[in-house]
Design an enzyme around this catalytic site. Structure first.
Site, short mmCIF file in Angstrom:
data_model
loop_
_atom_site.label_atom_id
_atom_site.label_comp_id
_atom_site.label_asym_id
_atom_site.label_seq_id
_atom_site.Cartn_x
_atom_site.Cartn_y
_atom_site.Cartn_z
CE LYS A 1 10.06 -83.58 1.85
NZ LYS A 1 9.23 -82.44 2.13
NE ARG B 1 3.84 -86.22 1.77
CZ ARG B 1 4.65 -85.77 0.88
NH1 ARG B 1 5.37 -86.52 0.22
NH2 ARG B 1 4.68 -84.59 0.49
NE ARG C 1 7.33 -75.38 -4.33
CZ ARG C 1 7.26 -76.57 -3.77
NH1 ARG C 1 8.75 -77.10 -3.20
NH2 ARG C 1 6.27 -77.13 -3.64
NE ARG D 1 4.17 -78.86 -6.20
CZ ARG D 1 4.96 -79.75 -5.25
NH1 ARG D 1 6.30 -79.89 -5.04
NH2 ARG D 1 4.24 -80.26 -4.30
NE ARG E 1 1.84 -79.67 -0.46
CZ ARG E 1 2.70 -79.03 -1.11
NH1 ARG E 1 2.26 -77.90 -1.58
NH2 ARG E 1 3.82 -79.34 -1.38
P1 AMP Z 1 5.60 -83.53 -2.73
O1 AMP Z 1 6.00 -83.02 -4.07
O2 AMP Z 1 6.59 -84.54 -1.87
O3 AMP Z 1 5.34 -82.18 -1.79
O4 AMP Z 1 4.11 -84.29 -2.75
C1 AMP Z 1 3.11 -83.52 -3.59
C2 AMP Z 1 1.69 -84.37 -3.30
O5 AMP Z 1 1.99 -85.95 -3.72
C3 AMP Z 1 1.49 -84.68 -1.73
O6 AMP Z 1 0.71 -83.55 -1.12
C4 AMP Z 1 0.63 -86.00 -1.71
O7 AMP Z 1 -0.78 -85.75 -2.22
C5 AMP Z 1 1.15 -86.79 -2.83
N1 AMP Z 1 2.48 -87.71 -2.34
C6 AMP Z 1 3.66 -87.59 -2.45
N2 AMP Z 1 4.38 -88.42 -1.70
C7 AMP Z 1 3.42 -89.13 -1.06
C8 AMP Z 1 3.30 -90.19 -0.09
N3 AMP Z 1 4.79 -90.78 0.26
N4 AMP Z 1 2.29 -90.68 0.29
C9 AMP Z 1 1.10 -90.13 0.09
N5 AMP Z 1 0.90 -88.97 -0.69
C10 AMP Z 1 2.04 -88.62 -1.40
#
Ligand code: AMP
Length: 218
Positions: free
Chosen positions: A13, A86, A125, A158, A169
């Protein structure tokens, strides 16, 4: 154009969002990136988000929704949301905010990827700590191990890409993301894209969806 990108962690994404934002002149809003910046800067928001992120759990809706509302208020033109919403609760809050502003969503792109493929992608990654460029130890290795090809910065994993956290996740993605997709399907907004392909191929698929006449007119 106002877009939402859905998909499991590892579906690409972020990569596609960057390319689509530049192709269509959209502001890219990544809630994960906003949280990571806040964690790095040690802000109150960062401290609040960090414990959820490191456990692979979602940050509570009220925190994320407030942050996204404030971000969207500062954007005049089109935008692309990557990592938000989400949950159905977040989607409802977004729908309310956008309809208040007379700016409903144009489309939702759902990037589909098998869980095991997602897991392999994330475990390998590596991200540049300086410029954010993304590599993969197996599928897209940098020329020098641990060094960014773009800026020479150090590459790191990360903290939430550790295997246990990734598994959580992906599980969370199904718990909250599957009903979310259904919610958008009921509204006729979802375009499914098979994400098990090279970044160029996935990008071409997304472009084909967005360049279809009905979407380009908006
Ligand atoms: P991502 O980079 O999109 O995979 O986000 C990394 C982490 O940030 C996720 O595993 C959540 O802990 C938090 N996070 C990001 N976006 C959201 C969201 N829309 N709602 C809740 N937690 C989020």
């Amino acid at each position: 154009m106002r877009l939402v990108l859905l998909g499991p962690p590892g579906a690409g994404k972020g990569t596609q969002a960057t390319r689509l934002a530049s192709r269509y002149g959209l502001t890219h809003v990544s809630t994960g990136d906003i949280f990571r910046t806040n964690v790095a800067q040690g802000t109150e928001l960062g401290r609040e988000a960090e414990r959820y992120m490191d456990a692979g759990e979602l940050v509570p809706d009220e925190v994320v929704v407030r942050m996204v509302r404030e971000t969207l208020e500062g954007i005049d033109g089109g935008f692309l949301l990557d990592g938000f919403p989400r949950t159905v609760g977040q989607a409802e809050a977004l729908e309310a905010a956008l309809s208040e502003a007379g700016r409903p969503l144009t489309a939702v792109l759902a990037f589909d990827l098998d869980d095991e493929v997602a897991l392999r992608r994330l475990a390998g990654r590596r991200t540049c700590e300086r410029c954010g460029a993304v590599f993969h130890v197996e599928f897209d290795p940098p020329e020098g191990e641990g060094v960014c090809d773009v800026c020479g910065g150090p590459l790191a994993q990360r903290s939430d890409d550790a295997e246990e956290t990734v598994r959580r996740r992906i599980a969370v993605f199904h718990e909250t993301g599957d009903p979310l997709r259904g919610w958008y399907e009921e509204r006729g907004l979802v375009h499914a894209i098979d994400a098990d392909a090279t970044p160029d191929e996935v990008f071409a698929r997304a472009e084909a969806v967005l360049d279809a006449p009905a979407k380009a007119a908006r």
